[in-house]
Design an enzyme around this catalytic site. Structure first.
Site, PDB file in Angstrom:
ATOM      1  CB  SER A  65      27.422  55.083  40.960  1.00  0.00           C
ATOM      2  OG  SER A  65      26.236  54.479  40.472  1.00  0.00           O
ATOM      3  CB  THR A 199      27.566  48.094  40.522  1.00  0.00           C
ATOM      4  OG1 THR A 199      28.694  48.399  41.326  1.00  0.00           O
ATOM      5  CG2 THR A 199      28.023  47.368  39.273  1.00  0.00           C
ATOM      6  CB  THR A 217      30.700  50.184  38.659  1.00  0.00           C
ATOM      7  OG1 THR A 217      30.695  51.096  39.754  1.00  0.00           O
ATOM      8  CG2 THR A 217      31.980  49.365  38.701  1.00  0.00           C
ATOM      9  NE  ARG A 227      37.501  49.419  44.976  1.00  0.00           N
ATOM     10  CZ  ARG A 227      36.205  49.329  44.689  1.00  0.00           C
ATOM     11  NH1 ARG A 227      35.763  49.831  43.555  1.00  0.00           N
ATOM     12  NH2 ARG A 227      35.351  48.758  45.521  1.00  0.00           N
ATOM     13  CG  ASP A 230      31.809  43.901  43.692  1.00  0.00           C
ATOM     14  OD1 ASP A 230      31.985  45.114  43.450  1.00  0.00           O
ATOM     15  OD2 ASP A 230      30.701  43.432  43.994  1.00  0.00           O
ATOM     16  N   GLY A 251      27.225  47.026  45.897  1.00  0.00           N
ATOM     17  CA  GLY A 251      27.521  47.412  47.271  1.00  0.00           C
ATOM     18  C   GLY A 251      29.002  47.608  47.500  1.00  0.00           C
TER      19      GLY A 251
END
Length: 339
Positions: A65, A199, A217, A227, A230, A251
Site C-alpha cells: 500500500s 498509509t 501511500t 484521485r 488525504d 484509513g
C-alpha cells in the site's frame, strides 16, 4: 519488509511515559521506524528522519500500500501521494497522483526545498521530479498487473463509482452519468481490506521538541484515475507544529480528509488534551457522521507523550503502530483498541 517486530502492549509506565526524541508511525512498519530512529541517532534532523522513515517504506513496498507496484487504479497504473511538514517553520511539501517516480516523499521534500509552492500533482509533478534529478521508471510490477487483471475478471468489483451507467455494481466502464442523482454516500463496500487503505504516517520529535511529520501511500486500490486522498493534504494526512505536537492519519482518506483530523488533534493538544484523548476526539468527530468508517490516528505532543485511536468497524477492532524513543531505543510495536 519486517512487520512482526517486538510487540509490547503499553499499559503502565515507564514505557508509555513521555520521552524524547520520539518516532511514531502508523501500522507495524518496523523497518520504517528503525530507519527514522537510526537517522536521529546519527544526528540528522527530525525532518530528515521522517523522510528517511517514509522512504524506507516506499522501498519496502510496505503491505503493498506504499510505494511502487501496489494499488493499481482503474487503468492498472500505480500512482503515489506523499507529504512532509516542518513543524518549526510550518513549511509543507506534497505531491499527489505522482507517476513513474518511486521516491514520492523525496519529491515532496524537493517541493518544500526548491519551490515556494506546497503541492504539485499529476504529470507536472513527475516533470518537476525529473528536473530535480529523480529517476523516471515504471511503477508497475507483476503483482500489480495480476491485481488489475483479477479485478477486470471480477467485472471491476469493487470500485468507487456511483450514479453512473452501466450499473457499476455489476459492470466495468466506460461509465456515463445518470440523469438523476441519488443523494448520499455510495454503496457500502463490506468488510475492510486493511491493505487497501494503508498509509505510512510518521511523526518525529527531536530532543528539543522540534516536530516533523511525513506520509506516503499509493492510495486506494482500484481508485478512479486522478484521485488524490488525504495523505498528502496538510491537516488531513498529517500535521506538525512544534508549539503543540504532531498527528498522522490512515484509513478511508476520501472520508477522513473532510474532517482534517490531524489538524484537529494537534489543536486539541494545544488546548490541553493529552495525545490519546486528542486522537479519540478527532476520530469521534468523524464517527458522528460516518459510524462505520475505517480509520486511525496517531498523536504526539512536544514532550514526547503519544497516543492513538481508531474507529471500530467490521473487520477492524484494534490498531497497531510503532514507537521508538529514548526509553526503548528501538522500534516497539504497540496497539490500541478501537472506539
Amino acid at each position: 519488509m519486517i512487520r512482526s517486530g517486538v510487540f509490547f502492549l503499553c499499559l503502565l509506565p515507564p514505557v508509555c511515559s513521555a520521552s524524547l526524541p520520539l518516532v511514531i508511525n502508523t501500522w507495524p512498519f518496523q523497518n520504517a521506524a528503525g530507519a527514522a530512529w537510526d537517522a536521529l541517532q546519527k544526528g540528522l534532523s527530525p525532518l530528515d528522519a521522517a523522510e528517511a522513515g517514509c522512504a524506507r517504506c516506499e522501498q519496502d513496498q510496505c503491505d503493498g500500500s506504499v510505494g511502487f507496484g501496489g494499488s493499481p487504479d482503474e487503468r492498472g497504473e500505480t500512482t503515489l501521494d506523499a507529504m512532509i511538514m516542518n513543524g518549526d517553520t510550518m513549511e509543507v511539501g506534497a505531491v499527489g497522483n505522482l507517476r513513474r517516480v518511486k521516491n514520492a516523499v523525496g519529491v515532496a521534500r524537493a517541493v518544500m526545498n526548491y519551490t515556494d509552492h506546497t503541492f504539485l500533482v499529476g504529470e507536472s509533478a513527475t516533470m518537476f521530479a525529473e528536473s530535480m534529478g529523480f529517476k523516471s521508471e515504471d511503477l508497475t510490477t507483476n503483482r500489480s498487473r495480476d491485481i488489475f487483471s483479477q479485478w477486470l475478471n471480477q467485472k471491476c468489483q469493487p470500485n468507487f463509482r456511483k450514479n453512473v451507467f452501466p450499473n457499476a455494481t455489476v459492470s466495468c466502464g466506460p461509465y456515463k452519468p445518470k440523469a438523476k442523482l441519488q443523494s448520499g454516500p455510495g454503496r457500502k463496500r463490506g468488510l475492510i481490506d486493511l491493505r487497501s487503505h494503508d498509509t505510512i504516517g510518521m511523526i518525529v520529535i527531536g530532543k528539543n521538541g522540534q516536530v516533523a511529520a511525513a506520509t506516503s501511500t499509493n492510495g486506494a486500490i482500484h481508485k478512479v484515475p486522478g484521485r488524490v486522498g488525504d495523505s498528502p493534504v496538510a491537516g488531513a494526512g498529517a500535521y506538525a507544529d512544534s508549539s503543540a505536537g504532531g498527528a498522522a492519519a490512515t484509513g478511508q482518506g476520501d472520508i477522513m480528509m473532510r474532517f482534517l483530523p490531524s489538524f484537529l488533534a494537534v489543536e486539541l493538544m494545544r488546548g490541553g488534551d493529552d495525545p490519546s484523548t486528542a486522537c479519540k476526539r478527532a476520530i469521534s468527530r468523524i464517527k458522528k457522521h460516518h459510524p462505520d468508517f475505517f480509520g486511525a490516528l496517531i498523536c504526539a505532543n512536544t514532550t514526547g507523550g503519544y497516543g492513538a485511536a481508531c474507529n471500530r468497524s467490521p473487520g477492524f477492532t484494534e490498531f497497531h503502530f510503532m514507537v521508538s524513543n529514548s526509553q526503548t531505543n528501538k522500534p516497539v510495536q504497540e496497539k490500541v483498541l478501537c472506539i
